[in-house]
Motif scaffolding. Structure first.
Motif, PDB file in Angstrom:
ATOM      1  N   GLN A   1       0.823  -1.202   0.000  1.00  0.00           N
ATOM      2  CA  GLN A   1       0.000   0.000   0.000  1.00  0.00           C
ATOM      3  C   GLN A   1       0.865   1.262   0.000  1.00  0.00           C
ATOM      4  N   ALA A   2       0.444   2.231  -0.812  1.00  0.00           N
ATOM      5  CA  ALA A   2       1.085   3.547  -0.795  1.00  0.00           C
ATOM      6  C   ALA A   2       0.447   4.360   0.325  1.00  0.00           C
ATOM      7  N   ARG A   3       1.197   4.623   1.386  1.00  0.00           N
ATOM      8  CA  ARG A   3       0.631   5.305   2.545  1.00  0.00           C
ATOM      9  C   ARG A   3       1.162   6.728   2.713  1.00  0.00           C
ATOM     10  N   GLU A   4       2.269   7.058   2.061  1.00  0.00           N
ATOM     11  CA  GLU A   4       2.824   8.407   2.118  1.00  0.00           C
ATOM     12  C   GLU A   4       3.233   8.820   0.721  1.00  0.00           C
ATOM     13  N   ILE A   5       3.169  10.115   0.453  1.00  0.00           N
ATOM     14  CA  ILE A   5       3.464  10.600  -0.893  1.00  0.00           C
ATOM     15  C   ILE A   5       4.971  10.707  -1.127  1.00  0.00           C
ATOM     16  N   SER A   6       5.759  10.902  -0.059  1.00  0.00           N
ATOM     17  CA  SER A   6       7.185  11.206  -0.225  1.00  0.00           C
ATOM     18  C   SER A   6       7.981  10.158  -0.995  1.00  0.00           C
ATOM     19  N   PRO A   7       7.743   8.838  -0.821  1.00  0.00           N
ATOM     20  CA  PRO A   7       8.572   7.879  -1.567  1.00  0.00           C
ATOM     21  C   PRO A   7       8.085   7.603  -2.990  1.00  0.00           C
ATOM     22  N   LEU A   8       7.005   8.249  -3.440  1.00  0.00           N
ATOM     23  CA  LEU A   8       6.385   7.858  -4.693  1.00  0.00           C
ATOM     24  C   LEU A   8       6.969   8.485  -5.958  1.00  0.00           C
ATOM     25  N   PRO A   9       7.460   9.734  -5.942  1.00  0.00           N
ATOM     26  CA  PRO A   9       7.999  10.302  -7.191  1.00  0.00           C
ATOM     27  C   PRO A   9       9.063   9.399  -7.810  1.00  0.00           C
ATOM     28  N   GLY A  10       8.915   9.165  -9.119  1.00  0.00           N
ATOM     29  CA  GLY A  10       9.834   8.296  -9.838  1.00  0.00           C
ATOM     30  C   GLY A  10       9.473   6.827  -9.746  1.00  0.00           C
ATOM     31  N   ARG A  11       8.422   6.494  -8.993  1.00  0.00           N
ATOM     32  CA  ARG A  11       8.003   5.110  -8.850  1.00  0.00           C
ATOM     33  C   ARG A  11       6.657   4.914  -9.559  1.00  0.00           C
ATOM     34  N   SER A  12       6.242   3.656  -9.656  1.00  0.00           N
ATOM     35  CA  SER A  12       4.959   3.346 -10.296  1.00  0.00           C
ATOM     36  C   SER A  12       3.929   2.975  -9.232  1.00  0.00           C
ATOM     37  N   VAL A  13       2.693   3.432  -9.430  1.00  0.00           N
ATOM     38  CA  VAL A  13       1.604   3.169  -8.491  1.00  0.00           C
ATOM     39  C   VAL A  13       0.408   2.626  -9.260  1.00  0.00           C
ATOM     40  N   LEU A  14      -0.082   1.474  -8.818  1.00  0.00           N
ATOM     41  CA  LEU A  14      -1.282   0.874  -9.409  1.00  0.00           C
ATOM     42  C   LEU A  14      -2.492   1.334  -8.596  1.00  0.00           C
ATOM     43  N   VAL A  15      -3.408   2.014  -9.265  1.00  0.00           N
ATOM     44  CA  VAL A  15      -4.623   2.538  -8.628  1.00  0.00           C
ATOM     45  C   VAL A  15      -5.794   1.632  -8.995  1.00  0.00           C
ATOM     46  N   TYR A  16      -6.459   1.068  -7.984  1.00  0.00           N
ATOM     47  CA  TYR A  16      -7.606   0.191  -8.212  1.00  0.00           C
ATOM     48  C   TYR A  16      -8.901   0.984  -8.101  1.00  0.00           C
ATOM     49  N   CYS A  17      -9.723   0.960  -9.150  1.00  0.00           N
ATOM     50  CA  CYS A  17     -11.079   1.494  -9.025  1.00  0.00           C
ATOM     51  C   CYS A  17     -11.862   0.597  -8.077  1.00  0.00           C
ATOM     52  N   GLU A  18     -12.708   1.193  -7.260  1.00  0.00           N
ATOM     53  CA  GLU A  18     -13.453   0.429  -6.251  1.00  0.00           C
ATOM     54  C   GLU A  18     -14.868   0.983  -6.131  1.00  0.00           C
ATOM     55  N   GLN A  19     -15.698   0.220  -5.451  1.00  0.00           N
ATOM     56  CA  GLN A  19     -17.074   0.569  -5.152  1.00  0.00           C
ATOM     57  C   GLN A  19     -17.877   0.761  -6.445  1.00  0.00           C
TER      58      GLN A  19
ATOM     59  N   LEU B   1      -1.657  12.972  -8.752  1.00  0.00           N
ATOM     60  CA  LEU B   1      -0.626  11.976  -8.470  1.00  0.00           C
ATOM     61  C   LEU B   1       0.439  11.997  -9.566  1.00  0.00           C
ATOM     62  N   HIS B   2       0.004  12.067 -10.815  1.00  0.00           N
ATOM     63  CA  HIS B   2       0.931  12.107 -11.948  1.00  0.00           C
ATOM     64  C   HIS B   2       1.820  13.350 -11.887  1.00  0.00           C
ATOM     65  N   GLU B   3       1.230  14.461 -11.485  1.00  0.00           N
ATOM     66  CA  GLU B   3       1.988  15.719 -11.428  1.00  0.00           C
ATOM     67  C   GLU B   3       3.069  15.708 -10.355  1.00  0.00           C
ATOM     68  N   LYS B   4       3.024  14.737  -9.471  1.00  0.00           N
ATOM     69  CA  LYS B   4       4.074  14.603  -8.453  1.00  0.00           C
ATOM     70  C   LYS B   4       5.192  13.667  -8.906  1.00  0.00           C
ATOM     71  N   GLY B   5       5.179  13.338 -10.189  1.00  0.00           N
ATOM     72  CA  GLY B   5       6.249  12.520 -10.741  1.00  0.00           C
ATOM     73  C   GLY B   5       6.024  11.033 -10.617  1.00  0.00           C
ATOM     74  N   VAL B   6       4.785  10.629 -10.427  1.00  0.00           N
ATOM     75  CA  VAL B   6       4.456   9.218 -10.261  1.00  0.00           C
ATOM     76  C   VAL B   6       3.983   8.649 -11.602  1.00  0.00           C
ATOM     77  N   ARG B   7       4.421   7.430 -11.917  1.00  0.00           N
ATOM     78  CA  ARG B   7       3.871   6.731 -13.077  1.00  0.00           C
ATOM     79  C   ARG B   7       2.586   6.047 -12.627  1.00  0.00           C
ATOM     80  N   VAL B   8       1.465   6.504 -13.171  1.00  0.00           N
ATOM     81  CA  VAL B   8       0.147   6.082 -12.695  1.00  0.00           C
ATOM     82  C   VAL B   8      -0.431   5.002 -13.612  1.00  0.00           C
ATOM     83  N   VAL B   9      -0.771   3.865 -13.014  1.00  0.00           N
ATOM     84  CA  VAL B   9      -1.443   2.766 -13.710  1.00  0.00           C
ATOM     85  C   VAL B   9      -2.802   2.586 -13.043  1.00  0.00           C
TER      86      VAL B   9
END
Length: 610
Positions: free
Chosen positions: A324-342, A357-365
């Motif tokens: 789980q991504a719980r803090e924003i600080s380690p995410l720039p330059g990394r990839s994050v998988l976002v699950y649609c829910e509900q 999220l993308h604007e913070k340098g995250v590769r968003v999937v």
């Protein structure tokens, strides 16, 4: 033998017998006092230590009881009575895998042990492993064909598998053979409740209570049924009664909170949820429900933090193993998988946060359902899409879509990214629907939807019948465009009486992208709280949302606007289910708009090209 040692044994045995007698009478506090004295005199007695653990568990001293039973098993690791109690205690703690493992140790020694067979079967049932559960319940029935609990679970499994006729026949047979079983009536009522056969469920719960008036589970279930039937005040009475009978009944406390919440009594709901938390500190639903209260009040800090407790709820158990991504600080330059829910509406509402999220340098999937993909794919900031069951790429972190506000630090409504439109319709589809609506170009076109997902917890109050909306036809110069999918035969017959003033193109609305294209040609959308409202808001289309007297948390309290959608206006019922009164207000404010040509969508119909 040393006489003093004989005296100690005799004294230990006296306290043991007194403790066991107290256990039989349900006096576990007295039992613990005797058994502690017995253990002090005979610390290596398996029977004494095991009996002590049993009473500690019965008093709710779970950690102490489990520790005592572990002590017993250190003396003899194969001692079946201690193994069974340990497994039962672990199951009560929610440690299902550990409990199953202990029960299986019992069955290694005695493959026909009924308590262990039932214990494994129950745990498999709770986790939806119907086939595995059936094996263990059948083993019980092979020994005891009329075993009520095993037969009851067999019926419930048939129900879960969608074989309601078989399940109902099994329940009916059980009750004919055991008419005096309060538990049987309660179980049958629970099955009927899950089938939404509420009147029949009430009959079964009342039958259980006629046999055992202080049966807390039946009282609680009767309250849940009344809540489903829309009788919130009667439901409250039942939940209060359940807590009087069983003051530590945390499930009833949680249901009490939900009932108050559904009545709009938020402070009372908050106190009930906190009572549940005190009674059951590890029950995630109570913390989640408190979070919803804070979100309703507009307290985003406490609200999002509480909302995150859903990750520990049973329905989210498939996500517990993810990084789980719980803090924003380690995410720039990394990839994050976002699950649609509900629901679909939730996906439309919250997909906006992927851009931040993308604007913070995250590769968003993003992983999303196929029904929403063509529409959601128009949002900015997503690098890759995974649709339905497509293989998931490796990502450094994972996050559920509705966790993004907490991750991104959305602490006030002013921080919500509310720039619209953030979704768009397909241009070719827009052209197609403009041509389809060409005969109504000079008419004020209002899209309507009156019903949401029937599985929604509050659908009874948030959905309406179409008749109140048809009052809009009393306004000259207006036509209605149906946006409601899956209309019934009666609803279509109702439309047919309005001749050409109701336009129904829903057979061409194959997905949300098509609905978005149709909306592009409309002057206004009027809808109940459903995905249509979110779609219109995300497209920046003027939209009026008709809300029940007690609306969902996202619409906050009393406001007529929404921080989520600048083009949205909220109309709230003054009293529960008063749709006609709400429509009086809508009619009064819509008539001048229709009369004003500046409010009309006068986009020209595109010319056809060869």
């Amino acid at each position: 033998m040393n006489p003093s040692h004989t005296t100690l044994i005799d004294q230990a045995n006296q306290h043991l017998q007194a403790g066991l007698s107290a256990q039989e009478q349900g006096c576990h506090q007295e039992a613990v006092q005797h058994l502690l004295l017995a253990r002090a005199k005979q610390p290596q007695s398996l029977e004494i230590v095991t009996a002590l653990g049993r009473s500690q568990l019965a008093l709710g001293e779970v950690e102490t009881g489990l520790s005592t039973l572990v002590d017993a098993l250190e003396m003899q690791r194969t001692y079946v009575p201690a193994l069974v109690l340990l497994a039962q205690g672990l199951a009560e703690q929610g440690q299902s895998e550990e409990a199953i493992s202990i029960f299986l140790r019992v069955l290694d020694q005695d493959s026909h042990h009924p308590t262990a067979l039932l214990g494994v079967g129950r745990l498999f049932f709770e986790h939806g492993r119907w086939a595995d559960a059936t094996v263990y319940f059948q083993d019980v029935l092979n020994q005891m064909p009329d075993h009520v609990e095993a037969r009851t679970y067999q019926a419930m499994i048939e129900q879960r598998l969608g074989h309601w006729d078989i399940a109902q026949a099994l329940f009916t047979d059980l009750m004919q053979k055991n008419p005096g079983s309060a538990r049987g009536h309660n179980n049958f009522g629970t099955a009927l409740l899950e089938q939404s056969l509420w009147d029949l469920a009430v009959e079964q719960f009342q039958a259980a209570l006629a046999i055992q008036p202080d049966y807390p589970q039946a009282i609680n279930n009767l309250g849940v049924t009344y809540q489903k039937m829309g009788n919130a005040r009667t439901a409250l009475t039942q939940f209060h009664r359940a807590l009087e009978v069983k003051p530590d009944y945390w499930d009833a406390a949680n249901n009490l909170g939900l009932s108050y919440q559904n009545m709009g009594q938020l402070e009372e709901a908050l106190q009930a949820f906190r009572l549940c938390q005190r009674l059951k500190p590890d029950f995630a639903d109570a913390y989640f429900n408190e979070g919803v209260i804070w979100l309703t009040r507009g307290d985003w800090v406490q609200g999002w933090r509480g909302y995150e407790w859903r990750l520990k709820m049973r329905k989210y158990c498939n996500h517990t193993h993810l990084q789980q991504a719980r803090e924003i600080s380690p995410l720039p330059g990394r990839s994050v998988l976002v699950y649609c829910e509900q629901g679909f509406g939730d996906a439309i509402q919250f997909i906006r946060f992927t851009r931040a999220l993308h604007e913070k340098g995250v590769r968003v999937v993003v992983a999303c359902p196929r029904e929403t993909y063509p529409l959601l794919a128009t949002v900015q900031g997503v690098d890759h899409w995974v649709v339905d069951a497509e293989p998931l790429p490796f990502c450094d972190y994972h996050v559920l879509l509705l966790s993004l506000p907490l991750l991104l630090g959305i602490t006030t409504s002013e921080k919500i990214p509310a720039t619209v439109p953030y979704l768009s319709a397909d241009k070719k589809q827009v052209t197609y629907f403009r041509r389809s609506l060409a005969p109504w170009t000079k008419t004020f076109k209002v899209g309507i939807a009156w019903r949401g997902n029937p599985q929604h917890a509050n659908d009874r109050h948030r959905s309406m019948k179409p008749e109140p909306l048809l009052r809009l036809l009393d306004i000259p110069g207006l036509c209605l465009i149906n946006l409601q999918k899956d209309t019934t035969t009666d609803e279509r017959a109702l439309f047919s009486r309005a001749e050409r003033r109701i336009v129904d193109l829903t057979d061409q609305l194959t997905d949300f992208s098509a609905t978005a294209a149709l909306m592009d040609s409309l002057d206004l959308i009027i809808t109940v709280d459903t995905s249509i409202a979110h779609l219109a808001g995300a497209l920046a289309k003027p939209v009026w949302v008709l809300l029940p007297a007690v609306a969902e948390w996202r619409w906050l309290l009393e406001r007529q606007d929404s921080p989520w959608y600048p083009s949205m206006r909220l109309f709230r019922q003054a009293t529960l289910d008063d749709w006609q009164g709400l429509m009086d207000s809508v009619m009064a404010q819509l008539a001048p708009m229709v009369a004003d040509p500046n409010h009309h969508d006068n986009h020209p119909v595109p010319m056809e090209t060869s």
